[in-house]
Design an enzyme around this catalytic site. Structure first.
Site, PDB file in Angstrom:
ATOM      1  CB  SER A 142      -3.806  10.632  65.706  1.00 29.71           C
ATOM      2  OG  SER A 142      -3.545  11.639  66.646  1.00 29.71           O
ATOM      3  CG  HIS A 170      -5.758   9.984  62.133  1.00 26.54           C
ATOM      4  ND1 HIS A 170      -4.509   9.747  61.606  1.00 26.54           N
ATOM      5  CD2 HIS A 170      -5.681  11.191  62.759  1.00 26.54           C
ATOM      6  CE1 HIS A 170      -3.692  10.743  61.927  1.00 26.54           C
ATOM      7  NE2 HIS A 170      -4.383  11.632  62.624  1.00 26.54           N
ATOM      8  CE  LYS A 201      -3.850  13.655  59.617  1.00 27.63           C
ATOM      9  NZ  LYS A 201      -2.533  14.259  59.781  1.00 27.63           N
TER      10      LYS A 201
HETATM   11  N1  PLP Z   1      -7.195  16.661  63.031  1.00 32.38           N
HETATM   12  C1  PLP Z   1      -6.515  15.534  63.321  1.00 32.38           C
HETATM   13  C2  PLP Z   1      -7.173  14.473  64.137  1.00 32.38           C
HETATM   14  C3  PLP Z   1      -5.193  15.366  62.852  1.00 32.38           C
HETATM   15  O1  PLP Z   1      -4.500  14.256  63.149  1.00 32.38           O
HETATM   16  C4  PLP Z   1      -4.600  16.402  62.075  1.00 32.38           C
HETATM   17  C5  PLP Z   1      -3.218  16.289  61.566  1.00 32.38           C
HETATM   18  O2  PLP Z   1      -2.317  15.844  62.203  1.00 32.38           O
HETATM   19  C6  PLP Z   1      -5.363  17.544  61.793  1.00 32.38           C
HETATM   20  C7  PLP Z   1      -6.645  17.645  62.281  1.00 32.38           C
HETATM   21  C8  PLP Z   1      -4.809  18.650  60.950  1.00 32.38           C
HETATM   22  O3  PLP Z   1      -4.833  18.244  59.607  1.00 32.38           O
HETATM   23  P1  PLP Z   1      -4.023  19.075  58.512  1.00 32.38           P
HETATM   24  O4  PLP Z   1      -2.662  18.450  58.428  1.00 32.38           O
HETATM   25  O5  PLP Z   1      -4.823  18.920  57.251  1.00 32.38           O
HETATM   26  O6  PLP Z   1      -3.969  20.479  58.983  1.00 32.38           O
END
Ligand code: PLP
Length: 355
Positions: A142, A170, A201
Site C-alpha cells: 500500500s 489492495h 476498501k
Molecule cells: N492489510 C492491508 C494490506 C491493509 O492495507 C489493511 C488496511 O489498511 C488491512 C490489512 C486491514 O484491513 P481492515 O481495515 O479490514 O482491518
C-alpha cells in the site's frame, strides 16, 4: 468546484453506489441492526453464510470465513495454523496486521528483504528443517503501489515445499482480468493457498475481512481463530453492502476497467509533467518527493486547490522517501484527474519539486 478526495481506498467507488446502499438498507430492515453475539452462539444468519459462499466463489476457492476486519483475519490466522515446529517467511514491508499476527504465533520467524527472491530462497533453504513453511506477503503493497512477484514466489514455494499466503486488501475487486486479485493478474490462482482480504476498501468500503482457501483450513479457523471466536458478528447492513458489491463485480468488470483507464491517465500525465510515480499500473500512485516538509506543504497547497491528498513521511515510509500518495477511483471523472494533475504541476513548480 468543491473538494475531490484522492486519498480513499474506495477504488471502485462502490461505497456510494446506489445499489450497494439499497442492499445495506434492505439487510438492515430484514435482518436487524446487529446480532449481539459471536458467530458460533447466535450470531450466524443466512446472509453471513451466503456471503462466505459468495467470497469463496469469487476467488475460486473452497470456502471462506468472515471477520470483523482484515486486521482480525490477519491476527487470527498464523496462531491457529502454525505450531512451534513450523516456520513463517514474511516480506519485510508486509502490513502491520500481518506483522502483529505473526508475532502472536509460536512458529519460527524469517523476514526476507522486500520482494527479494534471492533472499527468500536463502531463507526457505534455512527453513527446510521445520515441519511446515508458510510464505506470507501482501499482494499489492500500500505504500509503494508495487505488486509482489507471485509467480516467482509460487515457484520457490513449490521447490521448497511451502504454502503461500497473500493479503489482497489492495487488490481484491480490481487487479487481474476479472478483478479477482494479484493471483489472477499473475496467473497463479491455483498456486496460492490462502487469501486474506478486506470488505472495507474496494468491496463497498464499510468494514469486514475474510480468509478464503481450502475447506479444512477454514474449518480449523472456525474452531481455533481467536478474533472469530471471541468477537461480534458482522452487522447485517455491512454484510448486505459487501454481498451486493461482489454481485456487481461478478456481473461485469466495467467498473474495474474504468478505474484502470483513469489510473493510466493519471500516471502518464503526471510522468509527462515531470513527476516520479512509484509502482506500475496500480491505482495507488505515490508521487515521490523525498523531503518530508515538501510533501507536507504540497499536500496542504493541493487542498487549497480543491484536491484532498496526504503526505507520508518517516516513520510511515523510510527516511528520505517522503511522498504524496494519490489513490484513483472509478468515481473520479477524467476532468477530476486532469484537475489533480494541473494542481500538482502548479504546486510542484511553486515549491521547487518541478523545474
Ligand atoms: N492489510 C492491508 C494490506 C491493509 O492495507 C489493511 C488496511 O489498511 C488491512 C490489512 C486491514 O484491513 P481492515 O481495515 O479490514 O482491518
Amino acid at each position: 468546484a468543491g473538494i475531490v478526495n484522492f486519498c480513499a481506498n474506495n477504488y471502485l467507488g462502490l461505497s456510494s453506489h446506489p445499489e450497494v446502499i439499497r442492499a445495506a438498507v434492505e439487510a438492515l430492515e430484514k435482518f436487524g441492526a446487529g446480532l449481539s453475539s459471536v458467530r458460533f452462539i447466535c450470531g450466524t444468519q443466512s446472509i453471513h453464510k451466503d456471503l462466505e459462499e459468495k467470497i469463496a466463489r469469487f476467488h475460486h476457492r473452497e470456502d471462506a470465513i468472515l471477520y470483523a476486519s482484515c486486521f482480525d483475519a490477519n491476527a487470527g490466522i498464523f496462531e491457529a495454523l502454525l505450531t512451534p515446529e513450523d516456520a513463517v517467511l514474511s516480506d519485510e514491508l508486509n502490513h502491520a496486521s500481518i506483522i502483529d499476527g505473526i508475532r502472536l504465533c509460536k512458529a519460527n520467524k524469517y523476514r526476507y528483504k522486500h520482494m527479494d527472491m534471492q533472499d527468500l530462497e536463502a531463507k526457505l533453504q534455512e527453513a527446510q528443517k521445520h515441519r511446515l513453511r508458510l510464505v506470507a506477503t501482501d499482494g499489492a503493497f500500500s505504500m509503494d503501489g508495487d505488486i509482489a512477484p507471485l509467480r516467482e514466489i509460487c515457484q520457490l514455494a513449490q521447490k521448497y515445499d511451502a504454502l503461500v499466503f497473500i493479503d489482497e486488501c489492495h487488490a481484491t475487486g480490481f487487479l487481474g482480468p476479472n478483478g479477482r486479485g494479484t493471483d489472477e493478474l499473475l496467473g497463479v490462482m491455483d498456486k496460492v493457498t490462502i487469501i486474506n482480504s478486506t470488505l472495507g476498501k474496494a468491496l463497498g468500503g464499510a468494514a469486514g475481512g475474510y480468509t478464503t482457501g481450502p475447506k479444512p483450513l477454514i474449518d480449523l479457523l472456525r474452531q481455533r481463530s481467536r478474533p472469530y471466536l471471541f468477537s461480534n458478528s458482522l452487522p447485517p447492513a455491512v454484510v448486505g453492502c459487501a454481498s451486493k458489491a461482489l454481485d456487481l463485480l461478478m456481473e461485469s468488470n466495467a467498473i474495474a476497467q474504468s478505474m484502470a483507464a483513469k489510473t493510466q491517465r493519471f500516471r502518464s500525465k503526471m510522468t509527462a509533467a515531470g513527476f516520479t510515480i512509484s509502482g506500475k499500473d496500480h491505482p495507488i500512485c505515490p508521487v515521490m518527493l523525498g523531503d518530508a516538509r515538501l510533501a507536507a506543504v504540497m499536500a496542504e497547497d493541493m487542498l487549497n486547490r480543491g484536491i484532498y491528498v496526504i503526505g507520508f513521511s518517516y516513520p510511515v515510509v523510510p527516511k528520505g522517501k517522503a511522498r504524496i500518495r494519490v489513490q484513483i477511483s472509478a468515481v473520479h471523472s477524467d476532468e477530476d484527474i486532469d484537475r489533480c494533475v494541473e494542481a500538482f504541476t502548479e504546486v510542484g513548480r511553486k515549491h521547487g519539486a518541478l523545474p
